[in-house]
Design an enzyme around this catalytic site. Structure first.
Site, PDB file in Angstrom:
ATOM      1  N   LEU A   1      29.475  31.507  -0.573  1.00  0.00           N
ATOM      2  CA  LEU A   1      29.994  31.846   0.747  1.00  0.00           C
ATOM      3  C   LEU A   1      30.676  33.211   0.682  1.00  0.00           C
ATOM      4  CD1 LEU A   1      31.625  28.444   1.833  1.00  0.00           C
ATOM      5  CD2 LEU A   1      29.396  29.357   2.523  1.00  0.00           C
ATOM      6  N   ASP A   2      30.636  33.928   1.799  1.00  0.00           N
ATOM      7  CA  ASP A   2      31.317  35.214   1.880  1.00  0.00           C
ATOM      8  C   ASP A   2      32.818  35.041   1.679  1.00  0.00           C
ATOM      9  OD1 ASP A   2      28.870  36.338   2.477  1.00  0.00           O
ATOM     10  OD2 ASP A   2      29.224  36.406   4.641  1.00  0.00           O
ATOM     11  N   TYR A   3      33.469  36.137   1.353  1.00  0.00           N
ATOM     12  CA  TYR A   3      34.911  36.154   1.072  1.00  0.00           C
ATOM     13  C   TYR A   3      35.715  35.469   2.177  1.00  0.00           C
ATOM     14  CZ  TYR A   3      39.564  38.283   0.424  1.00  0.00           C
ATOM     15  OH  TYR A   3      40.917  38.503   0.273  1.00  0.00           O
TER      16      TYR A   3
ATOM     17  N   ARG B   1      26.097  36.029  10.378  1.00  0.00           N
ATOM     18  CA  ARG B   1      26.836  37.152  10.966  1.00  0.00           C
ATOM     19  C   ARG B   1      25.871  38.216  11.499  1.00  0.00           C
ATOM     20  NH1 ARG B   1      30.564  38.706   6.029  1.00  0.00           N
ATOM     21  NH2 ARG B   1      31.536  40.119   7.548  1.00  0.00           N
TER      22      ARG B   1
ATOM     23  N   THR C   1      34.527  33.485   4.625  1.00  0.00           N
ATOM     24  CA  THR C   1      33.925  32.260   5.151  1.00  0.00           C
ATOM     25  C   THR C   1      34.448  31.090   4.331  1.00  0.00           C
ATOM     26  OG1 THR C   1      31.904  33.408   5.837  1.00  0.00           O
ATOM     27  CG2 THR C   1      31.766  31.020   5.581  1.00  0.00           C
TER      28      THR C   1
END
Length: 302
Positions: free
Chosen positions: A133-135, A232, A137
């Site tokens: 997962l993104d930073y 996104r 998220t």
């Protein structure tokens, strides 16, 4: 580490044929044989030619993987959703990187998992991150506890069979009740930001509108591919950037300063038990606070 299966179906076959049929690669099998690792059938040591039948328990002992000394141990907090012999499922908070990178080598999800396992007295300290997962998220992350677990799940990963669901809050209204976005995603030069590009990698996203107000909408999202920043990018390209997503033009004045995106559910077929497992991470309060008033979290249940 012990790897074990119960034979579910199929004709009688040799121990070796069973292992290869479960996804053990020929390369790994050759290594098992070269190291003379013990093979067990119903808790009795056997040879590769031994015959297995429905109901039998098949197992083998694998040595612990050498720990990567460059991965620093962190004892930061870790929210564990589920853990067994092969899998660890955690709820990653926003503001934490999944793996070490140039700006953070000491306290990422990977570092914390290694520290957690050390505290548990585990022999194997090599986390195999399967879903990232993104930073900023939050939500469910699946981790394999051994390279064999990861390799047996790899066919499902490559065929996009893991079911990953997210809750997103986007700016604007007027989205269709449901939709599918098929738009390739690529990268320009060394930019961090991704874009919808004809030359990009295929990317497919499904969504269902949960509710909207005059300036925002909540959507349940399923990604069928795992491209960087996929949700996104896709919603920004549609003209509906996520609230708080500065990189993709999301508004920062609507009650949240990080992207309003949470991975709330992950389902996969466990290759060891042949049973589907689903795991959920609760919706963070910061995202609940920016949902349109008409949204009921019960609508997220599949």
């Amino acid at each position: 580490m012990e790897i074990k299966w119960q034979v579910q179906a199929g004709q009688q076959r040799s121990f070796k044929q069973f292992l290869l049929g479960q996804g053990i690669s020929q390369r790994l099998y050759t290594k098992i044989k070269a190291l003379q690792l013990p093979l067990y059938l119903n808790q009795k040591k056997v040879t590769p030619d031994s015959v297995v039948q429905v109901g039998d328990w098949v197992s083998l002992q694998l040595p612990a993987e050498p720990a990567d000394e460059s991965v620093i141990i962190s004892h930061g907090p870790l929210s564990v959703i589920y853990e067994d012999e092969y899998w660890l499922v955690v709820d990653k908070p926003a503001g934490l990187s999944t793996i070490p990178g140039p700006t953070n080598q000491t306290d990422t999800l990977l570092n914390r998992i290694k520290g957690y396992w050390q505290q548990q007295g585990a022999q194997n300290l090599v986390p195999h991150i399967i879903t990232r997962l993104d930073y900023d998220t939050s939500g469910v992350v699946l981790v394999g506890k051994h390279q064999v677990a990861q390799s047996l799940l790899q066919p499902q990963i490559e065929q996009h069979q893991l079911q990953k669901y997210y809750l997103a809050v986007v700016a604007g209204n007027g989205l269709a009740a449901q939709g599918e976005i098929n738009a390739p995603i690529g990268r320009v030069a060394t930019e961090i930001r991704r874009q919808v590009l004809a030359t990009g990698q295929s990317a497919r996203t499904s969504y269902w509108l949960l509710g909207e107000s005059n300036d925002r909408a909540a959507v349940k999202v399923q990604i069928h591919t795992g491209r960087t920043h996929q949700i996104r990018v896709h919603f920004s390209d549609l003209g509906y950037p996520l609230l708080g997503d500065q990189l993709y033009g999301g508004p920062l004045d609507l009650g949240i300063e990080r992207q309003a995106l949470h991975a709330y559910q992950l389902c996969f077929l466990d290759p060891f038990t042949q049973q589907t497992k689903c795991f959920n991470a609760p919706i963070p309060e910061v995202i609940q606070a920016v949902l349109p008033a008409t949204v009921q979290l019960a609508d997220l249940v599949n």
